[in-house]
Design a protein around this motif. Structure first.
Motif, PDB file in Angstrom:
ATOM      1  N   TYR A 167      -3.330 -82.145  -7.312  1.00  0.00           N
ATOM      2  CA  TYR A 167      -3.034 -83.522  -7.335  1.00  0.00           C
ATOM      3  C   TYR A 167      -5.289 -84.580  -7.635  1.00  0.00           C
ATOM      4  N   THR A 168      -5.990 -84.058  -6.574  1.00  0.00           N
ATOM      5  CA  THR A 168      -6.949 -84.368  -6.134  1.00  0.00           C
ATOM      6  C   THR A 168      -7.778 -83.539  -7.314  1.00  0.00           C
TER       7      THR A 168
ATOM      8  N   SER B  89      -7.307 -92.644  -5.787  1.00  0.00           N
ATOM      9  CA  SER B  89      -5.885 -91.590  -6.464  1.00  0.00           C
ATOM     10  C   SER B  89      -5.843 -90.644  -5.057  1.00  0.00           C
TER      11      SER B  89
ATOM     12  N   LEU C 217     -10.892 -95.290 -10.609  1.00  0.00           N
ATOM     13  CA  LEU C 217      -9.954 -93.987 -10.639  1.00  0.00           C
ATOM     14  C   LEU C 217     -10.250 -93.706  -9.505  1.00  0.00           C
ATOM     15  N   LEU C 218     -11.610 -93.196  -8.487  1.00  0.00           N
ATOM     16  CA  LEU C 218     -11.787 -92.343  -7.918  1.00  0.00           C
ATOM     17  C   LEU C 218     -11.115 -92.524  -6.404  1.00  0.00           C
TER      18      LEU C 218
ATOM     19  N   LYS D  83       0.636 -96.576  -7.295  1.00  0.00           N
ATOM     20  CA  LYS D  83      -0.751 -95.503  -7.701  1.00  0.00           C
ATOM     21  C   LYS D  83      -1.221 -94.974  -9.212  1.00  0.00           C
TER      22      LYS D  83
ATOM     23  N   SER E 124      -0.765 -82.393  -3.656  1.00  0.00           N
ATOM     24  CA  SER E 124      -2.110 -82.628  -3.246  1.00  0.00           C
ATOM     25  C   SER E 124      -3.295 -81.947  -3.157  1.00  0.00           C
TER      26      SER E 124
ATOM     27  N   ASP F 179      -4.810 -99.043  -2.873  1.00  0.00           N
ATOM     28  CA  ASP F 179      -4.677 -97.718  -1.805  1.00  0.00           C
ATOM     29  C   ASP F 179      -4.893 -98.307  -0.251  1.00  0.00           C
TER      30      ASP F 179
ATOM     31  N   LEU G  15      -3.714 -97.415 -11.167  1.00  0.00           N
ATOM     32  CA  LEU G  15      -4.494 -95.813 -11.990  1.00  0.00           C
ATOM     33  C   LEU G  15      -4.697 -96.487 -13.546  1.00  0.00           C
TER      34      LEU G  15
ATOM     35  N   VAL H  48      -7.059 -85.868 -10.810  1.00  0.00           N
ATOM     36  CA  VAL H  48      -7.978 -87.091 -11.046  1.00  0.00           C
ATOM     37  C   VAL H  48      -9.455 -87.081 -10.903  1.00  0.00           C
TER      38      VAL H  48
ATOM     39  N   GLY I 155     -10.435 -85.726 -13.711  1.00  0.00           N
ATOM     40  CA  GLY I 155      -9.765 -86.847 -14.491  1.00  0.00           C
ATOM     41  C   GLY I 155     -10.760 -88.295 -15.401  1.00  0.00           C
ATOM     42  N   ALA I 156     -12.128 -88.275 -14.003  1.00  0.00           N
ATOM     43  CA  ALA I 156     -12.279 -89.689 -13.354  1.00  0.00           C
ATOM     44  C   ALA I 156     -13.727 -89.439 -14.421  1.00  0.00           C
TER      45      ALA I 156
END
Length: 709
Positions: free
Chosen positions: A321-322, A359, A355-356, A666, A318, A687, A670, A325, A328-329
């Motif tokens: 990961y955040t 995520s 996406l946000l 997810k 995590s 989510d 996504l 993301v 990526g967004a």
């Protein structure tokens, strides 16, 4: 020292808080247990810990040590606070939902009229009612330089939606996020209360008997040697020995065994048991801090702080990961409009917002530690104390189980079955001399010899008593040098003798250098031992081994009786360690397959420590073995190990289910969001739904009950 954390409702926040605490000198070993809502830190660093908590999580309060409060009192106060907070949050959610409905219905109509300000008035009011705590937390984190957390994701996603005039969706994100947090908080709090209720075996008072009078005092105030009275229906407050009275006691809180146990004069009784109908007078043998109930509370409350590899992976996952993301967004919002013909920023910003929203890693960060915590609680309710989530993982991967013999697979209740004198000594002289030589020994064999003799032994007739580990004892009895022990002792002392192996456990006796004969001791296999071996075989354990310091003939008989794969006899404590190391080295897949050792004696402590999973028999086992062990079987039943393995595998299955469920759903949404198929509404439902499903699935571990019991 363990402290309670009030207001810690976010698993990600707990991880960040622990990280910040460990940056402070003196708090490098601080551990936050989110599932239990507690912090372990040195008492002298309390002020520093409070300063860090106030800076990182201002809404969290550090309370007094949990062990100093009366059991249940803190839980009740915390429950009242949680009830008030839940009511307030639910009230705000309902108002926001009532505002969202007309805002959603009349959104387009209001937007095309001079009354468009009403659209913003209604929807922004609903947005702030449920979103203000998130926005405030995001702003506070931004000031501290913490950008990538769930509050940041929610704030960016919703402000972006407002900017592109998607007000209902912005309100929907915050509303459903608040609903998810509400149910998530209730699930976590319910699990905490379940564990607290499970551990609410701590007695609140003791009836101390002084000068013919009885008064109620705190268990901590009673000293060893003092006398307490336990009335019918009361919890036993301290470990002790029954002086007067006969009763049946409920041992379920300690052992998971539902059948009451009879206690009478001269027998031991443990704190946490519940007295039945009889009145008992008990002499205290241990202070409260060392009592059975105190050790159980300490072991279980510490257990969840030891994270399993899966938990550690998710925490690290995590952390990376955040940010990935978010980047990526950002790329999704900016790159396609610049390179694709006809693409607009509004379209791709909207997709980036989807996406946000989807995520957030809440489902994993909360449900996995909650699952392990529930597994530990379920095990303790069935008389198995697992000292950490990492040991639950290890139990589910057992390949080899190694058992000690005496007191583990056998009753450890020895009886003298034969007295065989040699060289002119009589049976009476042989037995009396051996009993006197063993007067200071606590070993079950020594006790059985003294019981068979039955006469009084004057301690002053025994001098120079000395135990020889793995061999026996030597002492001077009535001026004569006496040796009593196994055949190895005879060879060590070069004593001429005609027989080495006897059918059973043999105690050879030497008087003034002359072999005087031997005493045969019989020990029975526990009826539960066969169920233990069968249960482990059923669970797929490949190898079951016996290690014992007893003679080869005895070990062979027990191994054959129970159907064990192999045995090793006449081992000293260091030999047991060497054998376990050799068995570990022989595992086909050392990285994934684990070895457990089950023992109960003080001489088992080294090998219990060396095994991948050390298991101690907690009912009659020594304190050293229990302290060294990773798993404690509170009832002296080896088959409880199979129960522990079943709970571990059930917990592991649920944890894996949550990982697969969360990541797959997810990933699916996504992809849909990136291609414009999924809207923010669907992202929010996905989510929140995944998080709630994972959390409620995790709480199943707490309710697990072994079908074999």
């Amino acid at each position: 020292m363990r402290y309670q954390l009030d207001g810690l409702d976010c698993a990600a926040c707990a991880a960040k808080l622990e990280q910040e605490l460990r940056r402070v000198k003196g708090l490098e070993q601080a551990v936050i247990n989110f599932a239990a809502g507690s912090l372990e830190a040195p008492p002298e660093m309390l002020a520093a810990a409070r300063e860090v908590i106030a800076r990182v999580e201002p809404g969290v309060r550090l309370l007094e040590p949990t062990g100093d409060a009366v059991a249940g009192e803190g839980t009740r106060e915390e429950g009242e606070r949680e009830g008030e907070e839940d009511g307030r949050n639910l009230y705000l959610i309902v108002i926001a939902a009532l505002l969202l409905v007309p805002g959603l219905i009349f959104n387009e109509w209001l937007h095309r009229t001079p009354y468009s300000w009403a659209e913003y008035g209604i929807l922004l009011t609903a947005y702030l009612l449920v979103g203000w705590p998130v926005i405030r937390a995001a702003g506070r984190n931004l000031i501290r330089g913490r950008f990538f957390d769930e509050t940041f994701l929610m704030t960016i996603a919703t402000t972006g939606a407002i900017a592109i005039h998607q007000l209902p969706e912005a309100v929907g994100v915050m509303l459903f996020y608040a609903v998810g947090e509400y149910f998530q908080g209730r699930a976590v709090n319910r699990s905490r209360r379940s564990i607290a209720a499970l551990l609410d075996i701590r007695p609140q008072y003791a009836n101390l008997k002084l000068n013919g009078e009885t008064k109620q005092v705190r268990p901590e105030e009673v000293a060893v040697g003092q006398t307490i009275v336990i009335k019918p229906g009361e919890k036993v407050p301290l470990d002790g020995e029954v002086l007067e009275g006969v009763s049946f006691v409920d041992t379920a809180a300690l052992t998971g065994e539902s059948v009451p146990r009879k206690v009478e004069k001269g027998e031991g009784i443990l704190a946490g048991m519940v007295n039945g109908q009889g009145l008992l007078t008990v002499k205290v043998t241990r202070p409260f801090a060392e009592s059975s109930v105190a050790r159980i509370l300490d072991l279980v409350e510490h257990a969840a702080a030891r994270k399993a590899p899966t938990e550690q992976f998710i925490t690290a996952f995590s952390r990376y990961y955040t940010p990935a993301v978010v980047l990526g967004a950002l790329a999704l919002a900016l790159i396609p409009p610049l390179v694709l013909p006809g693409a607009t920023f509004a379209t791709w910003i909207y997709r980036a917002l989807v996406l946000l929203v989807i995520s957030c890693p809440c489902a994993l960060v909360v449900s996995i530690p909650l699952g392990y915590f529930g597994g530990i609680g379920a095990a303790s309710r069935q008389g198995v104390l697992v000292k950490g989530a990492s040991f639950l993982d290890a139990l589910s991967a057992l390949h080899t189980v190694v058992f000690d013999k005496t007191g583990t697979l056998t009753r450890g209740v020895f009886r003298v079955s034969q007295v065989v004198p040699y060289n002119g000594f009589s049976q009476e002289e042989l037995l009396a001399t051996a009993a006197a030589a063993e007067v200071y020994s606590n070993h079950p064999i020594a006790q059985s010899i003294r019981e068979a003799y039955g006469g009084e032994i004057a301690p002053d007739q025994v001098q120079d008593y000395q135990e020889i580990p793995g061999h026996g004892i030597q002492a001077v009895v009535g001026g004569r040098r006496v040796l009593a022990g196994n055949d190895r002792l005879l060879h060590r002392e070069d004593i001429p003798h005609e027989i080495c192996n006897v059918a059973g456990t043999g105690v050879h006796v030497v008087i003034d250098g002359v072999f005087a004969g031997y005493i045969v001791i019989a020990d029975e296999v526990k009826p539960d031992a066969r169920a233990a071996i069968a249960g482990l075989r059923e669970l797929g354990v490949k190898q079951v081994v016996l290690l014992t310091g007893d003679e080869e003939a005895v070990a062979r008989r027990v191994a054959a009786d129970l159907g064990l794969d192999t045995y090793f006899a006449e081992l000293l404590p260091e030999d047991k360690v060497a054998r376990v190391e050799a068995l570990q080295a022989a595992l086909p897949d050392r990285r994934r397959q684990k070895l457990a050792f089950v023992g109960d004696g003080i001489n088992d402590a080294p090998v219990i420590t060396r095994a991948d999973i050390g298991v101690a028999m907690g009912g009659l086992g020594s304190d050293a073995a229990i302290e060294a062990a990773d798993v404690v079987l509170m009832e002296d039943a080896p088959s409880r190990l199979a129960t522990a393995v079943r709970i571990a595998r059930h917990t592991g299955l649920i944890v894996r289910q949550n990982v697969v469920l969360a990541l797959s759903i997810k990933a699916f949404f996504l992809v849909l969001g990136a291609f414009g198929v999924a809207t923010i509404w669907e992202a929010v439902f996905a989510d929140v739904g995944v998080a709630l499903a994972a959390i409620f699935n995790a709480t199943r571990t707490l309710r697990y009950k072994d079908p074999h019991w």
